[in-house]
Design a protein around this motif. Structure first.
Motif, PDB file in Angstrom:
ATOM      1  N   GLY A  79      20.559   3.410  93.906  1.00  0.00           N
ATOM      2  CA  GLY A  79      20.114   3.197  92.743  1.00  0.00           C
ATOM      3  C   GLY A  79      20.914   3.954  91.647  1.00  0.00           C
ATOM      4  N   PHE A  80      22.395   3.800  91.883  1.00  0.00           N
ATOM      5  CA  PHE A  80      23.196   4.194  90.773  1.00  0.00           C
ATOM      6  C   PHE A  80      23.240   3.220  89.687  1.00  0.00           C
ATOM      7  N   GLU A  81      23.806   3.715  88.633  1.00  0.00           N
ATOM      8  CA  GLU A  81      24.255   2.997  87.171  1.00  0.00           C
ATOM      9  C   GLU A  81      25.259   2.024  87.365  1.00  0.00           C
ATOM     10  N   ALA A  82      25.250   1.216  86.573  1.00  0.00           N
ATOM     11  CA  ALA A  82      26.013   0.031  86.261  1.00  0.00           C
ATOM     12  C   ALA A  82      27.512   0.765  86.103  1.00  0.00           C
ATOM     13  N   ARG A  83      27.627   1.637  85.428  1.00  0.00           N
ATOM     14  CA  ARG A  83      28.758   2.242  85.184  1.00  0.00           C
ATOM     15  C   ARG A  83      29.735   2.221  86.432  1.00  0.00           C
ATOM     16  N   TYR A  84      29.046   2.725  87.572  1.00  0.00           N
ATOM     17  CA  TYR A  84      29.922   2.831  88.801  1.00  0.00           C
ATOM     18  C   TYR A  84      30.099   1.339  89.646  1.00  0.00           C
ATOM     19  N   GLY A  85      30.712   1.255  90.540  1.00  0.00           N
ATOM     20  CA  GLY A  85      31.527   0.069  90.835  1.00  0.00           C
ATOM     21  C   GLY A  85      30.505  -0.532  91.815  1.00  0.00           C
ATOM     22  N   ASP A  86      31.280  -1.663  92.681  1.00  0.00           N
ATOM     23  CA  ASP A  86      30.520  -2.609  93.166  1.00  0.00           C
ATOM     24  C   ASP A  86      30.667  -2.383  94.859  1.00  0.00           C
ATOM     25  N   LYS A  87      29.889  -1.417  95.243  1.00  0.00           N
ATOM     26  CA  LYS A  87      29.606  -0.933  96.686  1.00  0.00           C
ATOM     27  C   LYS A  87      28.160  -0.915  96.835  1.00  0.00           C
ATOM     28  N   LEU A  88      27.904  -0.828  98.184  1.00  0.00           N
ATOM     29  CA  LEU A  88      26.180  -1.063  98.577  1.00  0.00           C
ATOM     30  C   LEU A  88      25.535   0.343  98.790  1.00  0.00           C
ATOM     31  N   TYR A 146      40.958  -8.255  91.689  1.00  0.00           N
ATOM     32  CA  TYR A 146      39.617  -7.843  91.355  1.00  0.00           C
ATOM     33  C   TYR A 146      39.132  -7.732  89.809  1.00  0.00           C
ATOM     34  N   TYR A 147      38.456  -8.242  89.167  1.00  0.00           N
ATOM     35  CA  TYR A 147      38.036  -8.274  87.887  1.00  0.00           C
ATOM     36  C   TYR A 147      36.435  -7.765  87.817  1.00  0.00           C
ATOM     37  N   SER A 148      36.181  -7.021  86.722  1.00  0.00           N
ATOM     38  CA  SER A 148      34.994  -6.230  86.805  1.00  0.00           C
ATOM     39  C   SER A 148      34.896  -6.018  85.250  1.00  0.00           C
ATOM     40  N   ALA A 149      33.395  -5.934  84.847  1.00  0.00           N
ATOM     41  CA  ALA A 149      33.059  -5.478  83.526  1.00  0.00           C
ATOM     42  C   ALA A 149      31.597  -5.034  83.582  1.00  0.00           C
ATOM     43  N   TYR A 150      31.285  -4.138  82.716  1.00  0.00           N
ATOM     44  CA  TYR A 150      29.598  -3.681  82.718  1.00  0.00           C
ATOM     45  C   TYR A 150      29.547  -3.381  81.377  1.00  0.00           C
ATOM     46  N   VAL A 151      27.995  -3.299  81.055  1.00  0.00           N
ATOM     47  CA  VAL A 151      27.488  -3.038  79.997  1.00  0.00           C
ATOM     48  C   VAL A 151      26.328  -2.240  80.101  1.00  0.00           C
ATOM     49  N   GLN A 152      26.017  -1.308  79.656  1.00  0.00           N
ATOM     50  CA  GLN A 152      24.803  -0.335  80.016  1.00  0.00           C
ATOM     51  C   GLN A 152      24.145   0.261  78.774  1.00  0.00           C
ATOM     52  N   GLN A 159      26.657  -5.673  94.932  1.00  0.00           N
ATOM     53  CA  GLN A 159      27.326  -6.702  95.610  1.00  0.00           C
ATOM     54  C   GLN A 159      28.571  -6.073  95.883  1.00  0.00           C
ATOM     55  N   GLN A 160      29.033  -6.115  97.234  1.00  0.00           N
ATOM     56  CA  GLN A 160      30.366  -5.529  97.584  1.00  0.00           C
ATOM     57  C   GLN A 160      31.217  -6.596  97.863  1.00  0.00           C
ATOM     58  N   ASN A 162      30.882   3.496 100.596  1.00  0.00           N
ATOM     59  CA  ASN A 162      30.555   4.640  99.627  1.00  0.00           C
ATOM     60  C   ASN A 162      31.814   4.734  98.597  1.00  0.00           C
ATOM     61  N   LEU A 163      31.440   4.970  97.283  1.00  0.00           N
ATOM     62  CA  LEU A 163      32.325   5.037  96.453  1.00  0.00           C
ATOM     63  C   LEU A 163      32.674   6.612  96.069  1.00  0.00           C
ATOM     64  N   VAL A 164      33.691   6.787  95.781  1.00  0.00           N
ATOM     65  CA  VAL A 164      34.419   8.274  95.251  1.00  0.00           C
ATOM     66  C   VAL A 164      34.911   8.253  93.947  1.00  0.00           C
ATOM     67  N   TYR A 165      34.804   8.840  93.159  1.00  0.00           N
ATOM     68  CA  TYR A 165      35.284   9.075  91.695  1.00  0.00           C
ATOM     69  C   TYR A 165      35.807  10.439  91.607  1.00  0.00           C
ATOM     70  N   VAL A 166      36.963  10.601  90.999  1.00  0.00           N
ATOM     71  CA  VAL A 166      37.705  11.824  90.529  1.00  0.00           C
ATOM     72  C   VAL A 166      38.270  11.763  89.336  1.00  0.00           C
ATOM     73  N   ASN A 167      37.350  12.346  88.225  1.00  0.00           N
ATOM     74  CA  ASN A 167      37.847  11.866  86.822  1.00  0.00           C
ATOM     75  C   ASN A 167      37.711  10.675  86.448  1.00  0.00           C
ATOM     76  N   ASP A 168      36.844   9.772  86.999  1.00  0.00           N
ATOM     77  CA  ASP A 168      36.438   8.527  86.552  1.00  0.00           C
ATOM     78  C   ASP A 168      37.539   7.636  87.392  1.00  0.00           C
ATOM     79  N   ILE A 169      38.255   7.987  88.341  1.00  0.00           N
ATOM     80  CA  ILE A 169      39.315   7.372  88.745  1.00  0.00           C
ATOM     81  C   ILE A 169      38.651   6.951  90.409  1.00  0.00           C
ATOM     82  N   GLU A 170      38.578   5.918  90.614  1.00  0.00           N
ATOM     83  CA  GLU A 170      38.049   5.447  91.974  1.00  0.00           C
ATOM     84  C   GLU A 170      39.287   5.819  93.176  1.00  0.00           C
ATOM     85  N   ILE A 171      38.912   6.500  94.249  1.00  0.00           N
ATOM     86  CA  ILE A 171      39.637   6.976  95.053  1.00  0.00           C
ATOM     87  C   ILE A 171      39.930   5.846  96.314  1.00  0.00           C
TER      88      ILE A 171
END
Length: 793
Positions: free
Chosen positions: A209-218, A481-487, A540-541, A169-178
């Motif tokens: 089914g969440f967007e590509a803007r969110y991170g890499d968890k299942l 970790y290095y990541s990028a996204y376009v949407q 992919q996690q 599970n991903l958790v964001y506060v003000n776009d900051i991954e916790i």
């Protein structure tokens, strides 16, 4: 003839008067917090008949015949904005406005907003969180009433979504991954979760089914915001389980949010069967400050200190279990103690740059430092007996047959320090028919782990190890970790929107370059009260420290990322019924996982089989309906059906149930007012989760041949707000200093149901193994008072 001359004269006077009145023309652009244009916003001149609507690009034009007037901007789902216009003479003015989402608007009726169409998430009604009766008091309690979320532990802030583990599970506060602590092994050791619900401005949750803007968890995403408040406010909460104080200060070009929390749930823990001295103390402090440096640049700071100490000196335990025809009893005497503590320091700085009205760029830098320690040194002597019918021999009560005498010993001296630094650049730009988003992120994690633990059981003179041999390990690990996204969110037609996204990530542990495409298609018929959604994507996690550490503390540095192929189809339907506006939602989903890391659950501790891999699948359907059955009080009901299985490679066991294979979940959160006394309210929270599979201990092979019984729980609360708008008479003293003063009386576990969270495994004289249930909390009464102070003039 005279009448015509008179009419002409009156018209000339009117025209002369109109000409004397200056005419002000106001034009501008209305956007949301992401600087995206908002269509269909109503712009009205207060006190006049003039009104206008923004077009598809968010532009508007409105006229006023007065030199001083007030414009009101409002749209369903957003907070209204009032702006005073003062101009000495006729002319043209440009007034751009930004509207922020209103968390108090019913999400049940907001599906008609185009801004919600391309979002596979649920907006959480945060206004009702304080009223929800919950023994943990954490924000996550409300998540367990949402579609797709499993429930089986009222003490824990961790949750499972659609067959996934807590780690997915991903958790964001003000776009900051916790980042969160990882050593917790029992729900009673958990303290205050990171999220302070009193500081929230909005919260959204996606079960898949969440967007590509969110991170890499299942599994899921929880996205919360500490945003600009409507006004300055101070709130004090005092209860039997703790206290909190929060304040919000609003200035023209800045705002500040601050919160202090303290929790001590000794009374709740004392309802468990393990009797002894419980000393749980948890504290949390958070500060959010945002300053507008210029019309285009603002700076946001978030700081947090979260710490907790759980100390237990156990004394005794008595547990009865079995069936009506055969009842067993376990009596235990303890010696020793357990102390667990953790401390998390977190800080983040976000720079917000708006070079154009339709473009926003964020640069987010965050740092987390967590220290966790476990010290357990407990030995116990137990007596296992089988109860026989009541003997009337000198009132001695039920007779008992000795089935086993023994003891067990548990020792642990563990220490884990984890550090995480991340830097992220992300942007959003809106064009005529689409919104383009992009992001780049770097994260560096560092772990320093020391393990020293073992458990020993002596059953009837036979020494047996539980949980494997002595564990001694020292691990140091660095992962980058290095990541990028376009949407791109594109409007195909007046009723259809398409969102395409791609995530790319790489880490220097598994050394994999991973591509994760994602798609969301939304269709809204012309009736404007339905939305159909279809989503598909790859999730992919990447491996992290917890998943690569096995039972013995050894690290599998060759572990690859977990991968899941997801597809779903859902519908939102808003309609009028039962005297209110209701929303019905449903979604069916299927997930095929061709690479999983199997694990076993021990209370809330995840024990990974780090050297194994598995293939599996999860499918199910979620249903929910909710609305404002009583004015200003939101109620909702949900039903979730699911099946989750896996096949571990080379174990010859075939398909097995996953630890989170909870086939049925039902929840109801219902609120009501007393008909004759509307200031009195009732808040009912009902949870049901079917049985969970579990395997016997002393095995490194995953099994599902046993189960934890169904989780059943009812919590109820009663409240009275002495300053409620429905109150006929308000106490003068309270009304002078406070805007709200609400007293809550809550009964946790109303039916006093014994829910099982895990098992203690013992053997009798005949080498027969018994699973002795470890029960969760019993019935408990709680009181709390929530006071909101009036703003000082």
């Amino acid at each position: 003839m005279h009448k015509r001359l008179l009419l002409l004269f009156v018209l000339l006077l009117a025209l002369t008067g109109l000409k004397a009145q200056p005419l002000i023309k106001v034009t501008g652009l209305v956007t949301n917090e992401l600087k995206q244009p908002l269509p269909e916003v109503t712009v009205r001149v207060m006190g006049q008949d003039q009104s206008s609507l923004t077009d598809e690009k968010g532009n508007y034009t409105i006229y006023s015949s007065s030199t001083s007037f007030v414009l009101k901007y409002f749209l369903l789902g957003y907070k209204p904005v009032l702006i005073t216009i003062s101009h000495d003479q006729a002319g043209r003015l440009i007034q751009n406005v930004s509207l922020s989402e209103s968390s108090n608007e019913l999400e049940q009726v907001r599906i008609t907003s185009r801004q919600n169409q391309l979002s596979n998430s649920t907006t959480i009604n945060i206004a009702g969180i304080a009223a929800m009766p919950s023994p943990s008091g954490n924000f996550e309690s409300i998540l367990k009433t949402l579609p797709g979320v499993s429930a089986n532990n009222e003490l824990s802030a961790q949750y499972s979504v659609r067959g996934g583990s807590f780690d997915e599970n991903l958790v964001y506060v003000n776009d900051i991954e916790i980042n969160r602590p990882v050593l917790i092994r029992n729900g009673q050791q958990e303290g205050l979760s990171f999220i302070n619900s009193e500081l929230l401005s909005s919260a959204k949750f996606s079960a898949g089914g969440f967007e590509a803007r969110y991170g890499d968890k299942l599994s899921s995403v929880l996205d919360v915001k500490y945003g600009r408040p409507d006004s300055s406010q101070t709130v004090l909460t005092v209860g039997l389980n703790g206290a909190s104080l929060s304040t919000k200060l609003l200035r023209q070009h800045s705002f500040l949010l601050a919160g202090l929390r303290y929790k001590n749930n000794t009374g709740i823990l004392n309802t468990q069967e393990n009797k002894g001295s419980y000393r749980p103390n948890f504290t949390d402090a958070q500060l959010i400050f945002q300053q507008e440096l210029s019309p285009k640049v603002s700076l946001n700071f978030l700081g947090s200190i979260n710490s907790g100490t759980f100390k237990l000196i156990p004394e005794s335990r008595q547990t009865e279990f079995g069936t009506l025809s055969r009842t067993m009893r376990l009596n235990v005497d303890y010696d020793g103690e357990e102390t667990d503590d953790y401390r998390t320091l977190a800080g983040a700085i976000t720079t917000l740059y708006t070079p154009k009205p339709n473009m926003v760029v964020k640069w987010i830098n965050s740092y987390f430092n967590t220290l966790e320690r476990e010290k357990i040194d407990i030995q116990a002597a137990y007596f296992l007996s089988e109860l026989s019918p009541v003997l009337e021999n000198q009132g001695s009560g039920p007779g008992a047959t000795n089935k086993g005498i023994g003891g067990y010993f548990t020792f642990a001296d563990n220490r884990l320090r984890s550090q995480s630094f991340s830097s992220e650049l992300k942007g959003d730009q809106t064009f005529n028919s689409h919104t383009f988003s992009w992001g780049l992120r770097f994260e560096h994690k560092n772990y320093n782990d020391q393990l020293n633990e073992y458990s020993l059981i002596d059953s009837a003179g036979i020494t047996r190890f539980y949980g494997g041999p002595v564990i001694e390990a020292k691990n140091k690990l660095n992962i980058r970790y290095y990541s990028a996204y376009v949407q791109d969110s594109y409007r195909l037609s007046a009723h259809t929107d398409l969102q395409l996204g791609l995530r790319v990530n790489y880490n220097d542990l598994s050394e994999q370059l991973l591509f994760s495409p994602r798609l969301l298609l939304a269709y809204r018929p012309s009736g404007n009260n339905k939305i159909f959604r279809w989503s598909a994507g790859v999730y992919q996690q990447a491996p992290d420290y917890r998943s690569i550490r096995d039972f013995l503390g050894q690290l599998n540095l060759r572990q690859k990322a977990q991968r899941s192929y997801n597809a779903s189809a859902g519908m939102d339907y808003a309609f009028d019924g039962l005297g209110t506006r209701l929303k019905f939602s449903t979604e069916a989903y299927f997930k095929y996982q061709d690479r999983l890391i199997p694990y076993m659950m021990d209370n809330v501790r995840i024990r990974y089989l780090a050297g194994e891999t598995a293939k599996g699948y999860t499918y199910g359907a979620d249903f929910s309906i909710g609305g404002e059955f009583v004015k200003d009080l939101v109620s909702h009901f949900r039903l979730s059906l699911m099946k989750a299985e896996q096949n571990i490679a080379n174990d010859q066991a075939g398909m097995l149930k996953r630890p989170t294979d909870q086939r049925l979940n039902f929840s109801a959160y219902f609120q009501d007012r007393l008909l004759n006394s509307p200031t009195y309210k009732v808040h009912l929270n009902l949870l049901y989760g079917s049985e969970l599979p579990i395997g016997a201990p002393s095995s490194t092979r995953y099994t599902d041949n046993f189960h934890i019984p169904a989780y059943k729980r009812i919590d109820i609360g009663f409240s009275k707000d002495f300053l409620d708008d429905a109150a006929l008479r308000k106490p003068g003293f309270l009304d002078k200093y406070f805007s709200s003063c609400a007293l809550y009386a809550e009964v946790f576990n109303l039916l006093n149901i014994d829910n099982t969270v895990s098992y203690l495994w013992l053997k009798d004289l005949n080498n027969v193994q018994y699973a002795i249930p470890n029960y969760l909390t019993g019935r408990r009464i709680n009181l709390k008072l929530i006071i909101k102070f009036k703003n000082s003039k």
